[in-house]
Design a protein around this motif. Structure first.
Motif, PDB file in Angstrom:
ATOM      1  N   VAL A  44       0.836  -1.209   0.000  1.00 19.04           N
ATOM      2  CA  VAL A  44       0.000   0.000   0.000  1.00 19.04           C
ATOM      3  C   VAL A  44       0.867   1.254   0.000  1.00 19.04           C
ATOM      4  O   VAL A  44       0.460   2.306  -0.516  1.00 19.04           O
ATOM      5  N   SER A  45       2.076   1.151   0.513  1.00 17.93           N
ATOM      6  CA  SER A  45       2.973   2.306   0.563  1.00 17.93           C
ATOM      7  C   SER A  45       3.485   2.727  -0.803  1.00 17.93           C
ATOM      8  O   SER A  45       3.861   3.888  -0.990  1.00 17.93           O
ATOM      9  N   ILE A  46       3.507   1.815  -1.758  1.00 17.66           N
ATOM     10  CA  ILE A  46       4.000   2.167  -3.089  1.00 17.66           C
ATOM     11  C   ILE A  46       3.125   3.273  -3.691  1.00 17.66           C
ATOM     12  O   ILE A  46       3.610   4.356  -4.017  1.00 17.66           O
ATOM     13  N   ALA A  47       1.842   3.019  -3.828  1.00 22.59           N
ATOM     14  CA  ALA A  47       0.933   4.015  -4.408  1.00 22.59           C
ATOM     15  C   ALA A  47       0.710   5.196  -3.462  1.00 22.59           C
ATOM     16  O   ALA A  47       0.628   6.345  -3.911  1.00 22.59           O
ATOM     17  N   SER A  48       0.626   4.933  -2.163  1.00 23.04           N
ATOM     18  CA  SER A  48       0.333   5.999  -1.199  1.00 23.04           C
ATOM     19  C   SER A  48       1.448   7.031  -1.126  1.00 23.04           C
ATOM     20  O   SER A  48       1.178   8.243  -1.135  1.00 23.04           O
ATOM     21  N   ASN A  49       2.695   6.585  -1.031  1.00 25.34           N
ATOM     22  CA  ASN A  49       3.807   7.533  -0.977  1.00 25.34           C
ATOM     23  C   ASN A  49       3.930   8.317  -2.275  1.00 25.34           C
ATOM     24  O   ASN A  49       4.222   9.512  -2.270  1.00 25.34           O
ATOM     25  N   PHE A  50       3.700   7.629  -3.391  1.00 23.59           N
ATOM     26  CA  PHE A  50       3.769   8.325  -4.671  1.00 23.59           C
ATOM     27  C   PHE A  50       2.687   9.408  -4.743  1.00 23.59           C
ATOM     28  O   PHE A  50       2.957  10.544  -5.144  1.00 23.59           O
ATOM     29  N   ALA A  51       1.472   9.078  -4.342  1.00 22.59           N
ATOM     30  CA  ALA A  51       0.378  10.058  -4.354  1.00 22.59           C
ATOM     31  C   ALA A  51       0.693  11.235  -3.438  1.00 22.59           C
ATOM     32  O   ALA A  51       0.473  12.393  -3.814  1.00 22.59           O
ATOM     33  N   GLU A  52       1.235  10.945  -2.263  1.00 24.61           N
ATOM     34  CA  GLU A  52       1.589  12.034  -1.347  1.00 24.61           C
ATOM     35  C   GLU A  52       2.659  12.926  -1.964  1.00 24.61           C
ATOM     36  O   GLU A  52       2.598  14.148  -1.857  1.00 24.61           O
ATOM     37  N   GLY A  53       3.630  12.322  -2.633  1.00 27.17           N
ATOM     38  CA  GLY A  53       4.671  13.102  -3.289  1.00 27.17           C
ATOM     39  C   GLY A  53       4.120  14.020  -4.360  1.00 27.17           C
ATOM     40  O   GLY A  53       4.625  15.131  -4.561  1.00 27.17           O
ATOM     41  N   CYS A  54       3.091  13.566  -5.042  1.00 32.93           N
ATOM     42  CA  CYS A  54       2.475  14.388  -6.090  1.00 32.93           C
ATOM     43  C   CYS A  54       1.850  15.663  -5.529  1.00 32.93           C
ATOM     44  O   CYS A  54       1.684  16.645  -6.255  1.00 32.93           O
ATOM     45  N   SER A  55       1.538  15.670  -4.253  1.00 32.62           N
ATOM     46  CA  SER A  55       0.946  16.863  -3.641  1.00 32.62           C
ATOM     47  C   SER A  55       1.989  17.906  -3.269  1.00 32.62           C
ATOM     48  O   SER A  55       1.639  19.051  -2.968  1.00 32.62           O
ATOM     49  N   ARG A  56       3.240  17.519  -3.283  1.00 30.39           N
ATOM     50  CA  ARG A  56       4.315  18.437  -2.883  1.00 30.39           C
ATOM     51  C   ARG A  56       4.612  19.440  -3.988  1.00 30.39           C
ATOM     52  O   ARG A  56       4.540  19.120  -5.167  1.00 30.39           O
ATOM     53  N   LEU A  57       4.965  20.622  -3.589  1.00 27.87           N
ATOM     54  CA  LEU A  57       5.170  21.695  -4.552  1.00 27.87           C
ATOM     55  C   LEU A  57       6.544  21.653  -5.214  1.00 27.87           C
ATOM     56  O   LEU A  57       6.686  22.047  -6.358  1.00 27.87           O
ATOM     57  N   SER A  58       7.535  21.198  -4.500  1.00 24.39           N
ATOM     58  CA  SER A  58       8.881  21.210  -5.069  1.00 24.39           C
ATOM     59  C   SER A  58       9.224  19.857  -5.689  1.00 24.39           C
ATOM     60  O   SER A  58       8.749  18.807  -5.248  1.00 24.39           O
ATOM     61  N   GLU A  59      10.065  19.903  -6.709  1.00 22.52           N
ATOM     62  CA  GLU A  59      10.540  18.657  -7.331  1.00 22.52           C
ATOM     63  C   GLU A  59      11.373  17.852  -6.341  1.00 22.52           C
ATOM     64  O   GLU A  59      11.357  16.631  -6.371  1.00 22.52           O
ATOM     65  N   PHE A  68      10.774   7.059  -1.466  1.00 22.08           N
ATOM     66  CA  PHE A  68      10.087   6.267  -0.432  1.00 22.08           C
ATOM     67  C   PHE A  68       9.286   5.143  -1.089  1.00 22.08           C
ATOM     68  O   PHE A  68       9.276   4.006  -0.630  1.00 22.08           O
ATOM     69  N   SER A  69       8.594   5.497  -2.153  1.00 24.15           N
ATOM     70  CA  SER A  69       7.783   4.532  -2.888  1.00 24.15           C
ATOM     71  C   SER A  69       8.658   3.417  -3.463  1.00 24.15           C
ATOM     72  O   SER A  69       8.323   2.231  -3.369  1.00 24.15           O
ATOM     73  N   LEU A  70       9.779   3.788  -4.023  1.00 25.96           N
ATOM     74  CA  LEU A  70      10.718   2.811  -4.565  1.00 25.96           C
ATOM     75  C   LEU A  70      11.261   1.910  -3.456  1.00 25.96           C
ATOM     76  O   LEU A  70      11.376   0.694  -3.635  1.00 25.96           O
ATOM     77  N   GLY A  71      11.552   2.479  -2.320  1.00 27.68           N
ATOM     78  CA  GLY A  71      12.006   1.683  -1.173  1.00 27.68           C
ATOM     79  C   GLY A  71      10.960   0.671  -0.748  1.00 27.68           C
ATOM     80  O   GLY A  71      11.288  -0.482  -0.416  1.00 27.68           O
ATOM     81  N   SER A  72       9.702   1.056  -0.776  1.00 28.19           N
ATOM     82  CA  SER A  72       8.619   0.121  -0.429  1.00 28.19           C
ATOM     83  C   SER A  72       8.537  -1.015  -1.434  1.00 28.19           C
ATOM     84  O   SER A  72       8.256  -2.155  -1.068  1.00 28.19           O
ATOM     85  N   SER A 110      13.351   5.875 -13.187  1.00 31.81           N
ATOM     86  CA  SER A 110      13.478   6.783 -14.323  1.00 31.81           C
ATOM     87  C   SER A 110      12.972   8.176 -13.965  1.00 31.81           C
ATOM     88  O   SER A 110      13.627   9.186 -14.253  1.00 31.81           O
ATOM     89  N   LEU A 111      11.819   8.235 -13.315  1.00 28.15           N
ATOM     90  CA  LEU A 111      11.267   9.523 -12.895  1.00 28.15           C
ATOM     91  C   LEU A 111      12.194  10.192 -11.887  1.00 28.15           C
ATOM     92  O   LEU A 111      12.476  11.379 -11.985  1.00 28.15           O
ATOM     93  N   ARG A 112      12.670   9.447 -10.939  1.00 26.98           N
ATOM     94  CA  ARG A 112      13.572   9.980  -9.914  1.00 26.98           C
ATOM     95  C   ARG A 112      14.809  10.604 -10.559  1.00 26.98           C
ATOM     96  O   ARG A 112      15.241  11.682 -10.153  1.00 26.98           O
ATOM     97  N   ASN A 113      15.352   9.937 -11.565  1.00 28.78           N
ATOM     98  CA  ASN A 113      16.545  10.454 -12.228  1.00 28.78           C
ATOM     99  C   ASN A 113      16.283  11.717 -13.032  1.00 28.78           C
ATOM    100  O   ASN A 113      17.196  12.504 -13.276  1.00 28.78           O
TER     101      ASN A 113
END
Length: 116
Positions: A44-59, A68-72, A110-113
């Motif tokens: 559940v942390s894979i999608a949840s952390n990614f979604a939370e990251g999308c709410s952040r303003l900075s890259e 975090f999502s990748l670590g999960s 890929s996105l992280r890079n």
């Protein structure tokens, strides 16, 4: 703010969770608070952390939550290998899940890079 629902990473993360949830229904009852709980939390942390990251303003913050999502995802793969070693999962189910997790992980990497 990014629309996380448009990312394949998030969609694959949801599929991974649903697959893990269904799979763990077949695990022994004594694992309810053990490996079942760990598998479900990591998945559940894979999608949840990614979604939370999308709410952040900075890259930078978005990148951090993608990590975090990748670590999960890596954590989940380890737990699946353990489940296989315990005989709780078939080789076919393991291979299918590992393939989906690897696909999602490559997309996150890929996105992280690309992010600063």
């Amino acid at each position: 703010m990014r629309d996380y629902t448009k990312y394949d990473i998030w969609k694959d993360g949801i599929k991974i969770f649903v697959d893990i949830y269904e799979l763990t229904k077949l695990f022994p009852e004594e694992e309810k608070f053990g490996i079942i709980s760990q598998l479900r939390k990591a998945s559940v942390s894979i999608a949840s952390n990614f979604a939370e990251g999308c709410s952040r303003l900075s890259e930078k913050e978005f990148k951090r939550f993608t990590e975090f999502s990748l670590g999960s995802a890596f954590e989940l793969k380890t737990q699946l290998i353990i489940s296989d070693n315990l005989g709780y999962i078939s080789k076919d189910n393991l291979a299918t899940l590992m393939e989906l997790i690897d696909k999602c992980s490559k997309q996150m990497n890929s996105l992280r890079n690309k992010l600063k």
